[in-house]
Design a protein around this motif. Structure first.
Motif, PDB file in Angstrom:
ATOM      1  N   ILE A  12     -19.755  13.803  16.483  1.00  0.00           N
ATOM      2  CA  ILE A  12     -20.379  12.696  17.207  1.00  0.00           C
ATOM      3  C   ILE A  12     -21.008  11.709  16.231  1.00  0.00           C
ATOM      4  O   ILE A  12     -20.864  10.486  16.390  1.00  0.00           O
ATOM      5  CB  ILE A  12     -21.408  13.229  18.216  1.00  0.00           C
ATOM      6  N   ALA A  13     -21.690  12.228  15.211  1.00  0.00           N
ATOM      7  CA  ALA A  13     -22.307  11.340  14.220  1.00  0.00           C
ATOM      8  C   ALA A  13     -21.247  10.522  13.482  1.00  0.00           C
ATOM      9  O   ALA A  13     -21.450   9.330  13.216  1.00  0.00           O
ATOM     10  CB  ALA A  13     -23.128  12.162  13.234  1.00  0.00           C
ATOM     11  N   TRP A  14     -20.122  11.148  13.154  1.00  0.00           N
ATOM     12  CA  TRP A  14     -19.032  10.448  12.464  1.00  0.00           C
ATOM     13  C   TRP A  14     -18.528   9.278  13.316  1.00  0.00           C
ATOM     14  O   TRP A  14     -18.349   8.164  12.817  1.00  0.00           O
ATOM     15  CB  TRP A  14     -17.903  11.428  12.188  1.00  0.00           C
ATOM     16  N   LEU A  15     -18.328   9.513  14.605  1.00  0.00           N
ATOM     17  CA  LEU A  15     -17.833   8.460  15.495  1.00  0.00           C
ATOM     18  C   LEU A  15     -18.874   7.361  15.706  1.00  0.00           C
ATOM     19  O   LEU A  15     -18.532   6.173  15.733  1.00  0.00           O
ATOM     20  CB  LEU A  15     -17.414   9.063  16.834  1.00  0.00           C
ATOM     21  N   VAL A  16     -20.137   7.738  15.854  1.00  0.00           N
ATOM     22  CA  VAL A  16     -21.193   6.741  16.063  1.00  0.00           C
ATOM     23  C   VAL A  16     -21.314   5.853  14.832  1.00  0.00           C
ATOM     24  O   VAL A  16     -21.411   4.618  14.952  1.00  0.00           O
ATOM     25  CB  VAL A  16     -22.530   7.437  16.401  1.00  0.00           C
ATOM     26  N   VAL A  17     -21.315   6.443  13.644  1.00  0.00           N
ATOM     27  CA  VAL A  17     -21.397   5.650  12.412  1.00  0.00           C
ATOM     28  C   VAL A  17     -20.179   4.745  12.283  1.00  0.00           C
ATOM     29  O   VAL A  17     -20.294   3.574  11.890  1.00  0.00           O
ATOM     30  CB  VAL A  17     -21.546   6.577  11.183  1.00  0.00           C
ATOM     31  N   TYR A  18     -19.022   5.243  12.644  1.00  0.00           N
ATOM     32  CA  TYR A  18     -17.798   4.450  12.552  1.00  0.00           C
ATOM     33  C   TYR A  18     -17.861   3.221  13.454  1.00  0.00           C
ATOM     34  O   TYR A  18     -17.513   2.116  13.043  1.00  0.00           O
ATOM     35  CB  TYR A  18     -16.595   5.324  12.921  1.00  0.00           C
ATOM     36  N   TYR A  19     -18.325   3.393  14.678  1.00  0.00           N
ATOM     37  CA  TYR A  19     -18.388   2.265  15.602  1.00  0.00           C
ATOM     38  C   TYR A  19     -19.536   1.315  15.292  1.00  0.00           C
ATOM     39  O   TYR A  19     -19.378   0.098  15.386  1.00  0.00           O
ATOM     40  CB  TYR A  19     -18.490   2.758  17.047  1.00  0.00           C
ATOM     41  N   LEU A  20     -20.683   1.849  14.930  1.00  0.00           N
ATOM     42  CA  LEU A  20     -21.830   0.982  14.667  1.00  0.00           C
ATOM     43  C   LEU A  20     -21.684   0.182  13.376  1.00  0.00           C
ATOM     44  O   LEU A  20     -22.308  -0.866  13.222  1.00  0.00           O
ATOM     45  CB  LEU A  20     -23.130   1.786  14.645  1.00  0.00           C
ATOM     46  N   SER A  21     -20.901   0.665  12.445  1.00  0.00           N
ATOM     47  CA  SER A  21     -20.705  -0.046  11.184  1.00  0.00           C
ATOM     48  C   SER A  21     -19.507  -0.991  11.229  1.00  0.00           C
ATOM     49  O   SER A  21     -19.088  -1.491  10.184  1.00  0.00           O
ATOM     50  CB  SER A  21     -20.522   0.953  10.047  1.00  0.00           C
ATOM     51  N   SER A  22     -18.967  -1.244  12.380  1.00  0.00           N
ATOM     52  CA  SER A  22     -17.787  -2.107  12.549  1.00  0.00           C
ATOM     53  C   SER A  22     -16.606  -1.613  11.723  1.00  0.00           C
ATOM     54  O   SER A  22     -15.955  -2.360  11.005  1.00  0.00           O
ATOM     55  CB  SER A  22     -18.118  -3.552  12.182  1.00  0.00           C
ATOM     56  N   GLN A  23     -16.351  -0.344  11.785  1.00  0.00           N
ATOM     57  CA  GLN A  23     -15.220   0.328  11.141  1.00  0.00           C
ATOM     58  C   GLN A  23     -15.251   0.261   9.612  1.00  0.00           C
ATOM     59  O   GLN A  23     -14.212   0.336   8.968  1.00  0.00           O
ATOM     60  CB  GLN A  23     -13.881  -0.220  11.664  1.00  0.00           C
ATOM     61  N   GLN A  24     -16.429   0.138   9.002  1.00  0.00           N
ATOM     62  CA  GLN A  24     -16.523   0.143   7.540  1.00  0.00           C
ATOM     63  C   GLN A  24     -16.900   1.506   6.985  1.00  0.00           C
ATOM     64  O   GLN A  24     -16.483   1.865   5.891  1.00  0.00           O
ATOM     65  CB  GLN A  24     -17.551  -0.886   7.076  1.00  0.00           C
ATOM     66  N   TYR A  25     -17.729   2.235   7.676  1.00  0.00           N
ATOM     67  CA  TYR A  25     -18.187   3.547   7.218  1.00  0.00           C
ATOM     68  C   TYR A  25     -17.696   4.586   8.195  1.00  0.00           C
ATOM     69  O   TYR A  25     -17.346   4.257   9.324  1.00  0.00           O
ATOM     70  CB  TYR A  25     -19.725   3.590   7.146  1.00  0.00           C
ATOM     71  N   PRO A  26     -17.632   5.803   7.962  1.00  0.00           N
ATOM     72  CA  PRO A  26     -17.902   6.607   6.793  1.00  0.00           C
ATOM     73  C   PRO A  26     -16.892   6.391   5.664  1.00  0.00           C
ATOM     74  O   PRO A  26     -17.272   6.373   4.500  1.00  0.00           O
ATOM     75  CB  PRO A  26     -17.869   8.038   7.283  1.00  0.00           C
ATOM     76  N   VAL A  27     -15.588   6.240   5.953  1.00  0.00           N
ATOM     77  CA  VAL A  27     -14.599   5.991   4.897  1.00  0.00           C
ATOM     78  C   VAL A  27     -13.733   4.822   5.366  1.00  0.00           C
ATOM     79  O   VAL A  27     -12.916   4.964   6.268  1.00  0.00           O
ATOM     80  CB  VAL A  27     -13.723   7.244   4.640  1.00  0.00           C
ATOM     81  N   GLU A  28     -13.910   3.688   4.721  1.00  0.00           N
ATOM     82  CA  GLU A  28     -13.213   2.473   5.179  1.00  0.00           C
ATOM     83  C   GLU A  28     -11.704   2.556   4.982  1.00  0.00           C
ATOM     84  O   GLU A  28     -10.933   2.054   5.804  1.00  0.00           O
ATOM     85  CB  GLU A  28     -13.765   1.257   4.439  1.00  0.00           C
ATOM     86  N   SER A  29     -11.250   3.210   3.933  1.00  0.00           N
ATOM     87  CA  SER A  29      -9.822   3.244   3.646  1.00  0.00           C
ATOM     88  C   SER A  29      -9.033   4.103   4.650  1.00  0.00           C
ATOM     89  O   SER A  29      -7.822   3.957   4.749  1.00  0.00           O
ATOM     90  CB  SER A  29      -9.582   3.776   2.230  1.00  0.00           C
ATOM     91  N   LEU A  30      -9.713   4.942   5.395  1.00  0.00           N
ATOM     92  CA  LEU A  30      -9.015   5.779   6.376  1.00  0.00           C
ATOM     93  C   LEU A  30      -8.707   5.049   7.673  1.00  0.00           C
ATOM     94  O   LEU A  30      -7.899   5.519   8.468  1.00  0.00           O
ATOM     95  CB  LEU A  30      -9.846   7.033   6.684  1.00  0.00           C
ATOM     96  N   ARG A  31      -9.358   3.936   7.912  1.00  0.00           N
ATOM     97  CA  ARG A  31      -9.203   3.130   9.122  1.00  0.00           C
ATOM     98  C   ARG A  31      -9.327   3.981  10.376  1.00  0.00           C
ATOM     99  O   ARG A  31     -10.349   4.581  10.625  1.00  0.00           O
ATOM    100  CB  ARG A  31      -7.901   2.357   9.101  1.00  0.00           C
ATOM    101  N   TYR A  32      -8.259   4.061  11.175  1.00  0.00           N
ATOM    102  CA  TYR A  32      -8.346   4.762  12.455  1.00  0.00           C
ATOM    103  C   TYR A  32      -8.302   6.281  12.329  1.00  0.00           C
ATOM    104  O   TYR A  32      -8.515   6.992  13.307  1.00  0.00           O
ATOM    105  CB  TYR A  32      -7.255   4.272  13.405  1.00  0.00           C
ATOM    106  N   TRP A  33      -8.030   6.789  11.137  1.00  0.00           N
ATOM    107  CA  TRP A  33      -8.090   8.232  10.934  1.00  0.00           C
ATOM    108  C   TRP A  33      -9.529   8.740  11.044  1.00  0.00           C
ATOM    109  O   TRP A  33      -9.752   9.940  11.218  1.00  0.00           O
ATOM    110  CB  TRP A  33      -7.479   8.615   9.601  1.00  0.00           C
ATOM    111  N   ASN A  34     -10.496   7.831  10.926  1.00  0.00           N
ATOM    112  CA  ASN A  34     -11.888   8.221  11.148  1.00  0.00           C
ATOM    113  C   ASN A  34     -12.078   8.744  12.574  1.00  0.00           C
ATOM    114  O   ASN A  34     -12.871   9.660  12.799  1.00  0.00           O
ATOM    115  CB  ASN A  34     -12.827   7.045  10.890  1.00  0.00           C
ATOM    116  N   LEU A  35     -11.357   8.170  13.518  1.00  0.00           N
ATOM    117  CA  LEU A  35     -11.428   8.668  14.895  1.00  0.00           C
ATOM    118  C   LEU A  35     -10.860  10.083  14.987  1.00  0.00           C
ATOM    119  O   LEU A  35     -11.414  10.948  15.681  1.00  0.00           O
ATOM    120  CB  LEU A  35     -10.654   7.741  15.830  1.00  0.00           C
ATOM    121  N   ALA A  36      -9.766  10.317  14.294  1.00  0.00           N
ATOM    122  CA  ALA A  36      -9.161  11.647  14.305  1.00  0.00           C
ATOM    123  C   ALA A  36     -10.094  12.683  13.682  1.00  0.00           C
ATOM    124  O   ALA A  36     -10.177  13.819  14.160  1.00  0.00           O
ATOM    125  CB  ALA A  36      -7.824  11.626  13.566  1.00  0.00           C
ATOM    126  N   ILE A  37     -10.806  12.287  12.637  1.00  0.00           N
ATOM    127  CA  ILE A  37     -11.750  13.214  12.007  1.00  0.00           C
ATOM    128  C   ILE A  37     -12.887  13.551  12.954  1.00  0.00           C
ATOM    129  O   ILE A  37     -13.262  14.717  13.122  1.00  0.00           O
ATOM    130  CB  ILE A  37     -12.276  12.618  10.682  1.00  0.00           C
TER     131      ILE A  37
END
Length: 87
Positions: free
Chosen positions: A46-71
């Motif tokens: 949940i924290a990974w997804l919240v950080v991903y959305y609140l940071s406008s898809q820059q964090y936790p790992v920007e190079s992974l892009r949409y794979w952040n959702l899969a993680i």
């Protein structure tokens, strides 16, 4: 109207003195790490997804892009798999 016939056979009841060994071994309580790790995976996902959305898809790992959702969702699904083993 004729009466219905009474059942002549007795209902089968399995013997209670015979018990499979696998069923007895599976009744052990879960280790303490199991619920702790499951809750930790839910919180991390949940924290990974919240950080991903609140940071406008820059964090936790920007190079992974949409794979952040899969993680994030993978962590939560992994916790469900762990919780399926909980007794």
């Amino acid at each position: 109207m004729p009466k219905s016939q009474v059942r002549k056979k007795k209902v089968y009841t399995p013997p209670t003195d015979i018990r499979p060994a696998a069923a007895a071994a599976s009744k052990k309580p879960s280790p303490m790490w199991l619920p702790i790790s499951a809750v930790a995976l839910i919180v991390i996902g949940i924290a990974w997804l919240v950080v991903y959305y609140l940071s406008s898809q820059q964090y936790p790992v920007e190079s992974l892009r949409y794979w952040n959702l899969a993680i994030g969702f993978g962590c939560m699904v992994g916790s469900l798999a762990i919780l399926s083993r909980w007794r």
